[in-house]
Write a protein that holds these residues in place. Structure first.
Motif, mmCIF file in Angstrom:
data_model
loop_
_atom_site.group_PDB
_atom_site.id
_atom_site.type_symbol
_atom_site.label_atom_id
_atom_site.label_comp_id
_atom_site.label_asym_id
_atom_site.label_seq_id
_atom_site.Cartn_x
_atom_site.Cartn_y
_atom_site.Cartn_z
ATOM 1 N N MET A 1 -27.653 23.984 14.567
ATOM 2 C CA MET A 1 -26.403 22.858 15.120
ATOM 3 C C MET A 1 -26.900 22.589 16.576
ATOM 4 S SD MET A 1 -22.648 24.223 13.498
ATOM 5 C CE MET A 1 -22.022 22.506 14.486
ATOM 6 N N HIS A 2 -26.688 21.184 16.910
ATOM 7 C CA HIS A 2 -26.846 20.464 18.248
ATOM 8 C C HIS A 2 -25.641 21.139 19.029
ATOM 9 C CE1 HIS A 2 -27.301 17.596 21.147
ATOM 10 N NE2 HIS A 2 -28.437 17.418 20.917
ATOM 11 N N ASP A 3 -26.022 21.191 20.308
ATOM 12 C CA ASP A 3 -25.015 21.687 21.357
ATOM 13 C C ASP A 3 -23.764 20.825 21.480
ATOM 14 O OD1 ASP A 3 -26.911 23.588 21.871
ATOM 15 O OD2 ASP A 3 -27.225 23.283 23.871
ATOM 16 N N ALA A 4 -24.015 19.367 21.418
ATOM 17 C CA ALA A 4 -23.101 18.591 21.507
ATOM 18 C C ALA A 4 -22.115 18.549 20.215
ATOM 19 C CB ALA A 4 -23.658 17.185 21.717
ATOM 20 N N ARG A 5 -22.856 18.785 19.019
ATOM 21 C CA ARG A 5 -21.883 19.120 17.932
ATOM 22 C C ARG A 5 -21.178 20.283 17.853
ATOM 23 N NH1 ARG A 5 -23.634 19.905 11.604
ATOM 24 N NH2 ARG A 5 -21.642 19.484 10.721
ATOM 25 N N ILE A 6 -21.687 21.318 18.573
ATOM 26 C CA ILE A 6 -20.806 22.652 18.760
ATOM 27 C C ILE A 6 -19.753 22.214 19.489
ATOM 28 C CG2 ILE A 6 -20.784 24.964 19.511
ATOM 29 C CD1 ILE A 6 -23.861 25.069 18.687
ATOM 30 N N TYR A 7 -20.050 21.565 20.624
ATOM 31 C CA TYR A 7 -19.004 21.474 21.586
ATOM 32 C C TYR A 7 -17.794 20.523 20.995
ATOM 33 C CZ TYR A 7 -16.525 19.178 25.688
ATOM 34 O OH TYR A 7 -15.453 18.959 26.647
ATOM 35 N N GLY A 8 -18.143 19.209 20.114
ATOM 36 C CA GLY A 8 -17.341 18.725 19.648
ATOM 37 C C GLY A 8 -16.382 19.249 18.619
ATOM 38 N N MET A 9 -16.969 20.280 18.011
ATOM 39 C CA MET A 9 -16.300 20.936 17.288
ATOM 40 C C MET A 9 -15.374 22.325 17.267
ATOM 41 S SD MET A 9 -18.890 21.023 13.479
ATOM 42 C CE MET A 9 -17.544 21.618 12.554
ATOM 43 N N SER A 10 -15.657 22.571 18.662
ATOM 44 C CA SER A 10 -15.197 23.701 19.337
ATOM 45 C C SER A 10 -13.672 23.462 19.667
ATOM 46 C CB SER A 10 -15.965 24.301 20.469
ATOM 47 O OG SER A 10 -15.633 23.446 21.490
ATOM 48 N N SER A 11 -12.861 24.324 20.030
ATOM 49 C CA SER A 11 -11.414 24.278 20.408
ATOM 50 C C SER A 11 -11.102 23.679 21.709
ATOM 51 C CB SER A 11 -10.558 25.533 20.323
ATOM 52 O OG SER A 11 -10.993 26.435 21.052
ATOM 53 N N LEU A 12 -12.305 24.059 22.474
ATOM 54 C CA LEU A 12 -12.479 23.375 24.032
ATOM 55 C C LEU A 12 -12.498 21.900 24.014
ATOM 56 C CD1 LEU A 12 -12.635 24.273 26.930
ATOM 57 C CD2 LEU A 12 -15.101 24.241 26.977
ATOM 58 N N SER A 13 -13.219 21.598 23.185
ATOM 59 C CA SER A 13 -13.400 19.939 23.272
ATOM 60 C C SER A 13 -12.018 19.213 23.246
ATOM 61 C CB SER A 13 -14.315 19.333 22.191
ATOM 62 O OG SER A 13 -14.513 18.200 22.124
ATOM 63 N N GLY A 14 -11.308 19.744 22.411
ATOM 64 C CA GLY A 14 -10.026 19.017 22.115
ATOM 65 C C GLY A 14 -8.938 19.510 23.176
ATOM 66 N N HIS B 1 -17.932 27.226 43.953
ATOM 67 C CA HIS B 1 -18.970 26.623 43.487
ATOM 68 C C HIS B 1 -19.557 25.592 44.542
ATOM 69 C CE1 HIS B 1 -17.111 27.232 39.202
ATOM 70 N NE2 HIS B 1 -18.041 28.124 39.375
ATOM 71 N N THR B 2 -20.667 25.424 44.533
ATOM 72 C CA THR B 2 -21.341 24.609 45.512
ATOM 73 C C THR B 2 -21.375 23.076 45.079
ATOM 74 O OG1 THR B 2 -23.557 24.945 44.272
ATOM 75 C CG2 THR B 2 -22.992 26.209 46.302
ATOM 76 N N PHE B 3 -21.238 22.680 43.691
ATOM 77 C CA PHE B 3 -21.123 21.434 43.325
ATOM 78 C C PHE B 3 -19.713 21.089 43.220
ATOM 79 C CE2 PHE B 3 -21.584 18.104 40.505
ATOM 80 C CZ PHE B 3 -22.812 17.410 40.706
ATOM 81 N N PRO B 4 -19.465 19.722 43.919
ATOM 82 C CA PRO B 4 -17.960 19.733 44.154
ATOM 83 C C PRO B 4 -17.162 19.576 42.839
ATOM 84 C CG PRO B 4 -19.399 17.694 44.414
ATOM 85 C CD PRO B 4 -20.005 18.881 44.420
ATOM 86 N N ASN B 5 -15.748 19.917 42.879
ATOM 87 C CA ASN B 5 -14.922 19.759 41.831
ATOM 88 C C ASN B 5 -15.233 20.382 40.484
ATOM 89 O OD1 ASN B 5 -13.310 18.549 43.362
ATOM 90 N ND2 ASN B 5 -14.180 16.357 42.967
ATOM 91 N N THR B 6 -16.024 21.463 40.422
ATOM 92 C CA THR B 6 -16.699 22.114 39.252
ATOM 93 C C THR B 6 -15.852 23.222 38.915
ATOM 94 O OG1 THR B 6 -19.004 21.565 39.774
ATOM 95 C CG2 THR B 6 -18.739 23.168 38.149
ATOM 96 N N ILE B 7 -15.277 23.224 37.686
ATOM 97 C CA ILE B 7 -14.613 24.344 37.168
ATOM 98 C C ILE B 7 -15.359 25.480 36.552
ATOM 99 C CG2 ILE B 7 -13.769 23.249 35.197
ATOM 100 C CD1 ILE B 7 -11.665 25.375 37.027
ATOM 101 N N GLY B 8 -16.536 25.053 35.964
ATOM 102 C CA GLY B 8 -17.301 25.919 35.228
ATOM 103 C C GLY B 8 -18.460 25.174 34.879
ATOM 104 N N MET B 9 -19.534 26.110 34.107
ATOM 105 C CA MET B 9 -20.646 25.639 33.475
ATOM 106 C C MET B 9 -20.735 26.013 32.133
ATOM 107 S SD MET B 9 -20.818 26.067 36.855
ATOM 108 C CE MET B 9 -20.822 27.739 37.033
ATOM 109 N N ILE B 10 -21.154 24.881 31.327
ATOM 110 C CA ILE B 10 -21.080 25.043 29.748
ATOM 111 C C ILE B 10 -22.596 25.126 29.318
ATOM 112 C CG2 ILE B 10 -20.845 22.599 29.495
ATOM 113 C CD1 ILE B 10 -19.307 23.328 26.991
#
Length: 380
Positions: free
Chosen positions: A228-241, A170-179
């Motif tokens: 659903m708002h993107d932030a709410r989806i992220y907060g409720m997804s297993s990835l957030s926790g 990745h060109t942006f430092p310390n980036t593991i992925g894009m969401i």
């Protein structure tokens, strides 16, 4: 029984014979049993015809396809198609039990890929492959579910040395992925219409994805209502926790747009109110360039599996299975063939990139995340 024997006027010597006759008469098949038996015979005949029709298509039509035509219709090369058959065939055949087991997995997979890679109806699919709409629907549904169950093998978060390799590309430092999330347009549901109506007043479901520089998915969460708002989806997804555990012992983070809350594991751009300094402007520019990979990944997903441009599906519970299976196949094909491929209607424009002001997250920023973002901006 004695009264019936007397009524029939059988002699005593013939009583045993009469009793046997009456028992056989009482055990005769009901009209329902006869109907079920006939239906079973009809189904078996249809399945035999299905197999013959599919074999005719494979043996007579497919060999005449030039490589580019095969690629356009099945969204992968012949070699990759055969590799997937080898990879999935044995495990999928074991699970496909019952009446449709007469149809080999290679034929089921062929029908499923054609359905997923094109925008044909089940009536058209049935006509092409010489089967019925019901059979085509059952084959596609069950095959997609089983392919989706292999997601843990193909959609995986990197670990150990793999993370270092992903970050280095990745060109942006310390980036593991894009969401990000994207909308999959669906048929207007009969229930919960408001929940599935998005900000553009169309009905959709959302899929959240995290990708790497290769445009392969590292994590997905599919089937969220379109409102659903993107932030709410992220907060409720297993990835957030699980994100802190996944990235424990590292200074890596994901990149997301302004819809997401800022945290040490998720960097978003500065809100541009016209007062940004040069370091912040440069940060936003490089952040946007790297983050656009997820938009390209979603465009690639929809361009390859064109059924995702509009899902004419009434049963909402099957939609997550469709999306997960599409992402599994996406990762497999991209891993083998890369992201350079020909498509006559490929569209690299993502509607999601214009959400910055409309979906700006109002959630509190994580302690220390702002200072971390400032340090990143100063280092670029």
């Amino acid at each position: 029984m004695d009264g019936l024997l007397n009524f029939l006027a059988f002699d005593d010597n013939d009583a045993d014979v009469a009793s046997l006759v009456i028992q056989l008469w009482l055990r005769r098949k009901s009209p329902l049993q006869v109907w079920l038996k006939e239906k079973r015979r009809t189904l078996q005949r249809i399945l035999r015809n299905t197999r013959i029709g599919m074999l005719n298509f494979i043996q007579q039509t497919l060999p005449r396809y030039p490589d580019i035509q095969f690629f356009e219709n099945f969204r992968m090369s012949r070699t990759t198609f055969q590799d997937i058959l080898t990879e999935f065939g044995e495990s999928v055949d074991v699970r496909h039990r019952g009446e449709h087991n007469e149809v080999p997995f290679s034929l089921k997979f062929l029908v499923t890929i054609w359905w997923l890679g094109n925008q044909e109806t089940f009536r058209q699919i049935a006509d092409r492959f010489g089967t019925t709409r019901g059979n085509a629907h059952h084959i596609v549904k069950t095959t997609l579910i089983v392919i989706g169950e292999r997601a843990v093998d193909y959609i995986k978060w990197p670990t150990g040395a793999e993370m270092e390799e992903v970050v280095s590309k990745h060109t942006f430092p310390n980036t593991i992925g894009m969401i990000d999330t994207t909308d999959i347009l669906i048929k207007q549901p009969l229930r919960h219409l408001a929940a599935y109506t998005n900000r553009k007043s169309t009905t959709s479901v959302k899929i959240q994805g995290v990708c790497d520089s290769r445009k392969c998915f590292l994590d997905i969460s599919a089937g969220w209502p379109g409102s659903m708002h993107d932030a709410r989806i992220y907060g409720m997804s297993s990835l957030s926790g699980a994100i802190n555990e996944k990235l424990a012992g590292t200074n890596f983070y994901m990149l997301g747009d302004s819809a997401y809350p800022l945290s040490a594991r998720l960097m978003k751009p500065y809100r541009n109110g016209g007062f940004l300094n040069q370091a912040q402007i440069n940060y936003n520019h490089q952040h946007s360039q790297q983050r656009s990979t997820i938009e390209c990944t979603f465009a690639l997903l929809k361009g390859k599996w064109r059924k995702l441009k509009y899902l004419d599906v009434t049963n909402l519970s099957i939609i997550p299975h469709i999306l997960v299976a599409a992402c599994v196949l996406h990762n497999y094909v991209v891993d083998v063939e890369g992201d350079e491929w020909y498509d006559d209607d490929f569209d690299n424009n993502s509607d999601d990139e214009f959400q910055f002001n409309a979906n700006e997250s109002d959630e509190d920023e994580e302690d220390g995340a702002t200072a971390l973002r400032n340090r990143i901006a100063a280092s670029l």
